[in-house]
Scaffold this active site. Structure first.
Site: not given
Ligand code: NAD
Length: 333
Positions: A141, A207
């Site tokens: 990832y 934990i």
């Molecule tokens: N949640 C965290 O703590 C965190 C931390 C670091 C980075 N991130 C990054 O932030 C972003 C959002 O994270 P999140 O927690 O909201 O995740 P999430 O899974 O809730 O949101 C991702 C969204 O992208 C959509 N998606 C995925 N692949 C797709 C594609 N090929 N075409 C169209 N839509 C697509 C999914 O349906 C979803 O709605 C991600 O890129 C994740 O890597 C999140």
């Protein structure tokens, strides 16, 4: 003119859409709903259901809508799954971003704000982690996110597509008014798991290790309120609109809290017992991960105002206690 939000039905993307609309921006969402929720889509946004890897679909959205900038949240983001199924992650995250950049260049869209992650750093040599430290991701990832950053850098050099990559630490909390919140399936994030335990949906929280080299022996992480995180995206958009150059910024609170401290804070906010048991350490969990976010504060003028543990848990609790089954309850009623 519109801002295109990819992944705008997801946890963080839906919070971005709400804040953009609050600010008076016109928003277009693309999401394939793989992990996103239809109920999280703001009613005033134009929504196109589809996959960013489908170039004909993506071109059709760019042709129909007056898109000026892109905020790119669409990715798969489970560390464990990425180790078991790496090709899924290269395909969705890396290839998806390649198709996106190709489509942006074709339509002369030259500004993108991008969701990156602390996982690009791997096991840091020291904390706080600054943007100048080496990126040595230990998971597929994290590696795909680092490759996505490199794709944007090379695309900028060749075609002048300016990007801001925001490396998030632990994102938590929910919109203060609680109409949207965090609902991942499976849930792997600490705050929702603690609050599901407070709701009695889990018998206890495990934990993973209490013998780390930290004051209470449990791992220390850096938590940022999702609404503060989105403020940084809006600041990044303004920065690019003002002609800012491509750059990378950490987004965290610069303060660490241990797993035990987070559980104690949740006990005090919710008034619930929240039983906890000590389990074995997980492979590859560093003892302390804290962000140095001074660069975002200085360059983007980012002012995180809600990033205290009490506020994060209070807002998350408003969402979880009013939506105990997440968005699913709203489907059945
Ligand atoms: N949640 C965290 O703590 C965190 C931390 C670091 C980075 N991130 C990054 O932030 C972003 C959002 O994270 P999140 O927690 O909201 O995740 P999430 O899974 O809730 O949101 C991702 C969204 O992208 C959509 N998606 C995925 N692949 C797709 C594609 N090929 N075409 C169209 N839509 C697509 C999914 O349906 C979803 O709605 C991600 O890129 C994740 O890597 C999140």
């Amino acid at each position: 003119m519109s801002v295109l939000v990819l992944g705008g039905a997801g946890y963080i993307g839906s919070h971005a859409v709400y804040q953009l609309i609050d600010k008076g921006e016109t928003v277009v969402i693309v999401d394939n709903l793989e992990t996103g929720q239809r109920q999280a889509i703001h009613p005033d946004a134009a929504f196109y259901e589809g996959d960013i890897r489908d170039i004909d679909f993506l071109r059709s959205v760019f042709e129909k809508e007056p898109i000026e900038e892109v905020i790119h949240f669409a990715a798969n983001s489970l560390v464990g799954e990425s180790m078991k199924n790496p090709l899924k992650y290269y395909n969705n995250n890396v290839y998806g971003t390649q198709v996106l950049l190709q489509t942006m260049i074709e339509h002369d869209v030259k500004k993108i704000v991008f969701s990156s992650t602390a996982a690009v750093y791997g096991e840091p040599e020291s904390t706080p982690i600054t943007e100048a430290m080496p990126t040595l991701p230990t998971s597929t990832y994290g590696e795909t996110k680092r490759i996505m950053e490199k794709l944007m850098k090379r695309t900028d050099e060749a075609y002048g597509v300016n990007y801001v990559s925001l490396r998030y630490f632990n994102v938590a909390g929910a919109r203060e008014t609680a109409e949207i919140g965090e609902d991942h399936c499976p849930e792997t994030h600490l705050v929702p798991i603690i609050l599901q335990t407070a709701l009695g949906q889990r018998s206890h929280i495990t934990i993973f290790g209490d013998d780390y080299n930290t004051p209470d022996g449990t791992c220390i992480r850096d938590y940022v309120h999702v609404e503060d995180l989105i403020d940084a995206h809006l600041a990044a958009l303004d920065y690019l609109r003002d002609g800012g150059q491509s750059d990378v910024f950490n987004l965290g609170s610069s303060q660490g809290f241990s797993v035990k401290e987070m559980i104690d804070a949740a006990r005090s906010v919710t008034g619930k017992e929240i039983p906890a048991k000590i389990g074995a350490r997980r492979d590859g969990d560093p003892s302390i991960l804290i962000a140095g976010s001074d660069k975002a504060k200085q360059v983007l003028d980012w002012k995180p105002a809600r990033t205290s543990v009490a506020k994060i848990i209070e807002d998350a609790w408003k969402w979880h206690s009013s939506h105990p089954n997440g968005y699913r309850k709203e489907v059945s009623t």
